[in-house]
Design a protein around this motif. Structure first.
Motif, PDB file in Angstrom:
ATOM      1  N   THR A 136       0.856  -1.191   0.000  1.00 31.01           N
ATOM      2  CA  THR A 136       0.000   0.000   0.000  1.00 31.01           C
ATOM      3  C   THR A 136       0.884   1.231   0.000  1.00 31.01           C
ATOM      4  O   THR A 136       1.864   1.305   0.749  1.00 31.01           O
ATOM      5  CB  THR A 136      -0.916   0.020   1.230  1.00 31.01           C
ATOM      6  N   VAL A 137       0.540   2.165  -0.857  1.00 30.95           N
ATOM      7  CA  VAL A 137       1.318   3.397  -0.979  1.00 30.95           C
ATOM      8  C   VAL A 137       0.390   4.590  -0.872  1.00 30.95           C
ATOM      9  O   VAL A 137      -0.694   4.595  -1.477  1.00 30.95           O
ATOM     10  CB  VAL A 137       2.060   3.447  -2.337  1.00 30.95           C
ATOM     11  N   LEU A 138       0.785   5.547  -0.072  1.00 32.14           N
ATOM     12  CA  LEU A 138       0.073   6.831  -0.046  1.00 32.14           C
ATOM     13  C   LEU A 138       0.915   7.801  -0.854  1.00 32.14           C
ATOM     14  O   LEU A 138       2.093   8.011  -0.563  1.00 32.14           O
ATOM     15  CB  LEU A 138      -0.100   7.305   1.393  1.00 32.14           C
ATOM     16  N   ALA A 139       0.315   8.365  -1.876  1.00 32.33           N
ATOM     17  CA  ALA A 139       1.069   9.229  -2.783  1.00 32.33           C
ATOM     18  C   ALA A 139       0.516  10.642  -2.750  1.00 32.33           C
ATOM     19  O   ALA A 139      -0.697  10.846  -2.761  1.00 32.33           O
ATOM     20  CB  ALA A 139       1.018   8.674  -4.200  1.00 32.33           C
ATOM     21  N   THR A 140       1.406  11.588  -2.684  1.00 35.86           N
ATOM     22  CA  THR A 140       1.006  12.980  -2.838  1.00 35.86           C
ATOM     23  C   THR A 140       1.339  13.403  -4.260  1.00 35.86           C
ATOM     24  O   THR A 140       2.356  12.990  -4.814  1.00 35.86           O
ATOM     25  CB  THR A 140       1.739  13.900  -1.849  1.00 35.86           C
ATOM     26  N   VAL A 141       0.466  14.215  -4.826  1.00 36.18           N
ATOM     27  CA  VAL A 141       0.614  14.616  -6.229  1.00 36.18           C
ATOM     28  C   VAL A 141       0.537  16.131  -6.348  1.00 36.18           C
ATOM     29  O   VAL A 141      -0.324  16.769  -5.732  1.00 36.18           O
ATOM     30  CB  VAL A 141      -0.502  13.985  -7.092  1.00 36.18           C
ATOM     31  N   VAL A 142       1.441  16.673  -7.143  1.00 34.05           N
ATOM     32  CA  VAL A 142       1.383  18.099  -7.481  1.00 34.05           C
ATOM     33  C   VAL A 142       1.252  18.208  -8.990  1.00 34.05           C
ATOM     34  O   VAL A 142       1.973  17.526  -9.732  1.00 34.05           O
ATOM     35  CB  VAL A 142       2.660  18.847  -7.012  1.00 34.05           C
ATOM     36  N   ARG A 172      -4.577   6.877  -2.319  1.00 32.40           N
ATOM     37  CA  ARG A 172      -4.247   5.610  -1.665  1.00 32.40           C
ATOM     38  C   ARG A 172      -4.240   4.542  -2.738  1.00 32.40           C
ATOM     39  O   ARG A 172      -5.218   4.392  -3.472  1.00 32.40           O
ATOM     40  CB  ARG A 172      -5.242   5.252  -0.567  1.00 32.40           C
ATOM     41  N   ILE A 173      -3.130   3.858  -2.825  1.00 33.46           N
ATOM     42  CA  ILE A 173      -2.921   2.897  -3.903  1.00 33.46           C
ATOM     43  C   ILE A 173      -2.505   1.561  -3.299  1.00 33.46           C
ATOM     44  O   ILE A 173      -1.708   1.520  -2.366  1.00 33.46           O
ATOM     45  CB  ILE A 173      -1.803   3.400  -4.849  1.00 33.46           C
ATOM     46  N   VAL A 174      -3.062   0.475  -3.830  1.00 30.22           N
ATOM     47  CA  VAL A 174      -2.616  -0.845  -3.395  1.00 30.22           C
ATOM     48  C   VAL A 174      -2.208  -1.642  -4.623  1.00 30.22           C
ATOM     49  O   VAL A 174      -2.916  -1.683  -5.629  1.00 30.22           O
ATOM     50  CB  VAL A 174      -3.700  -1.588  -2.590  1.00 30.22           C
ATOM     51  N   ALA A 175      -1.027  -2.238  -4.541  1.00 29.17           N
ATOM     52  CA  ALA A 175      -0.499  -2.994  -5.677  1.00 29.17           C
ATOM     53  C   ALA A 175       0.003  -4.334  -5.184  1.00 29.17           C
ATOM     54  O   ALA A 175       0.255  -4.527  -3.994  1.00 29.17           O
ATOM     55  CB  ALA A 175       0.634  -2.230  -6.355  1.00 29.17           C
ATOM     56  N   ALA A 176       0.132  -5.265  -6.108  1.00 27.42           N
ATOM     57  CA  ALA A 176       0.561  -6.611  -5.731  1.00 27.42           C
ATOM     58  C   ALA A 176       1.988  -6.606  -5.185  1.00 27.42           C
ATOM     59  O   ALA A 176       2.316  -7.360  -4.270  1.00 27.42           O
ATOM     60  CB  ALA A 176       0.444  -7.551  -6.930  1.00 27.42           C
ATOM     61  N   ASP A 177       2.823  -5.771  -5.748  1.00 24.13           N
ATOM     62  CA  ASP A 177       4.218  -5.691  -5.291  1.00 24.13           C
ATOM     63  C   ASP A 177       4.812  -4.376  -5.783  1.00 24.13           C
ATOM     64  O   ASP A 177       4.143  -3.597  -6.460  1.00 24.13           O
ATOM     65  CB  ASP A 177       5.023  -6.888  -5.814  1.00 24.13           C
ATOM     66  N   MET A 178       6.082  -4.173  -5.458  1.00 19.58           N
ATOM     67  CA  MET A 178       6.719  -2.902  -5.811  1.00 19.58           C
ATOM     68  C   MET A 178       6.840  -2.718  -7.318  1.00 19.58           C
ATOM     69  O   MET A 178       6.708  -1.608  -7.832  1.00 19.58           O
ATOM     70  CB  MET A 178       8.107  -2.816  -5.186  1.00 19.58           C
ATOM     71  N   ASN A 179       7.097  -3.801  -7.979  1.00 21.90           N
ATOM     72  CA  ASN A 179       7.198  -3.717  -9.433  1.00 21.90           C
ATOM     73  C   ASN A 179       5.877  -3.241 -10.034  1.00 21.90           C
ATOM     74  O   ASN A 179       5.839  -2.362 -10.901  1.00 21.90           O
ATOM     75  CB  ASN A 179       7.576  -5.092  -9.994  1.00 21.90           C
ATOM     76  N   SER A 180       4.824  -3.812  -9.536  1.00 22.17           N
ATOM     77  CA  SER A 180       3.502  -3.406  -9.997  1.00 22.17           C
ATOM     78  C   SER A 180       3.233  -1.945  -9.659  1.00 22.17           C
ATOM     79  O   SER A 180       2.662  -1.197 -10.456  1.00 22.17           O
ATOM     80  CB  SER A 180       2.461  -4.323  -9.354  1.00 22.17           C
ATOM     81  N   TYR A 181       3.655  -1.556  -8.472  1.00 21.84           N
ATOM     82  CA  TYR A 181       3.449  -0.149  -8.115  1.00 21.84           C
ATOM     83  C   TYR A 181       4.210   0.778  -9.046  1.00 21.84           C
ATOM     84  O   TYR A 181       3.735   1.852  -9.415  1.00 21.84           O
ATOM     85  CB  TYR A 181       3.862   0.141  -6.666  1.00 21.84           C
TER      86      TYR A 181
END
Lengths: 160, 160
Positions: B70-76, B113-122
């Motif tokens: 799970t990654v929380l990303a901020t975007v500008v 909020r993003i959820v991916a199978a793994d880092m590569n997918s992210y």
DNA sequence: CTTGAAAAATTTAAGAA
DNA sequence: TTCTTAAATTTTTCAAG
């Protein structure tokens, strides 16, 4: 002790359907997954008992119910010790308006989602987060202007 | 057209209970709010029809089901025009792994909020967010190490 | 692990207050 | 709006494959 990882295609389908339609009747669910109602119910109970499924939540349209302010806050702690992290989490979790608390890597230590009745109310919460004994160095508050996508379940087809 | 704001104590109680226990039987719900089953059901239906209640979601224990990131990303964004905001939201919302998208005030334009199978997918998702035609200036990714509080409904007693 | 049928419980609509 | 009643539906159990 651990009897998991026995999820077949049908279990996944059950999870996937219930994720976005938790009030479906067992009868209809059983049709959609291609089982008899009793087998389907047994599987659902097994998933629940294994801690994989539940609780069941009803979404409510907060904006239609009342005015409120949602804030996403980033938090940086003073000390990066295990104890400091635990102490902050405990404190944050004790505040009802803190809906979610994530510990993250990167330039911040925590992300919080907070909902308050109004800005004045949020101010009090912000003050509590900065209480001297909690070890917070900085809180940055980002007021939510708009939510264009809400959580409606995980994309299991991408994850499993 | 608009026949809302008629929420009495009982309606609030129904919302509050269903929020955290969406599979309660109407019978038990009616007991807890002090109505007959039929009256209680009628109120629930009215709340649903008014768009105040629903959909009903089942939580699933993703960590027990599979590995994920799970990654929380901020975007500008590059441009702060209305069109740029709309274009980005549309793009972000089209990505299944993007679970939530908030437009916020402050030093960032969006939180995801993003959820991916793994880092590569992210990584792929991150690339898509940076696609040249979407107008993103910067994405900062914060990997979730730990979630100490999960969403379990709004604190209506504080908000209403 | 499944099915199918029976019993128990619930949901839901209709009529009266 | 509420309740009561009764029919329709669903849940749940259980014997058996």
């Amino acid at each position: 002790m651990n009897d998991e990882q026995k999820l077949d295609r049908i279990d996944r389908k059950i999870l996937s359907i219930l994720q976005s339609n938790a009030r479906i009747s067992n009868q209809q669910l059983s049709e959609e997954v291609g089982l008899s109602p009793s087998s389907c119910l047994k599987r659902t109970r097994r998933l629940e008992d294994a801690g994989l499924l539940g609780p069941y939540l009803a979404s409510i349209n907060l904006d239609s119910l009342c005015r409120s302010v949602t804030v996403l806050a980033t938090v940086v702690l003073k000390d990066h010790t295990k104890e400091a992290f635990i102490a902050f989490q405990k404190h944050a979790n004790s505040i009802p308006e803190v809906l979610e608390c994530y510990m993250v890597s990167g330039s911040f230590d925590f992300f919080l989602r907070i909902v308050a009745a109004d800005m004045n109310s949020y101010n009090h919460i912000n003050d509590r987060l900065l209480d001297s004994d909690v070890g917070v160095l900085k809180v940055s508050s980002h007021v939510v202007l708009n939510q264009s996508k809400s959580f409606e379940g995980f994309p299991l087809e991408r994850l499993l």
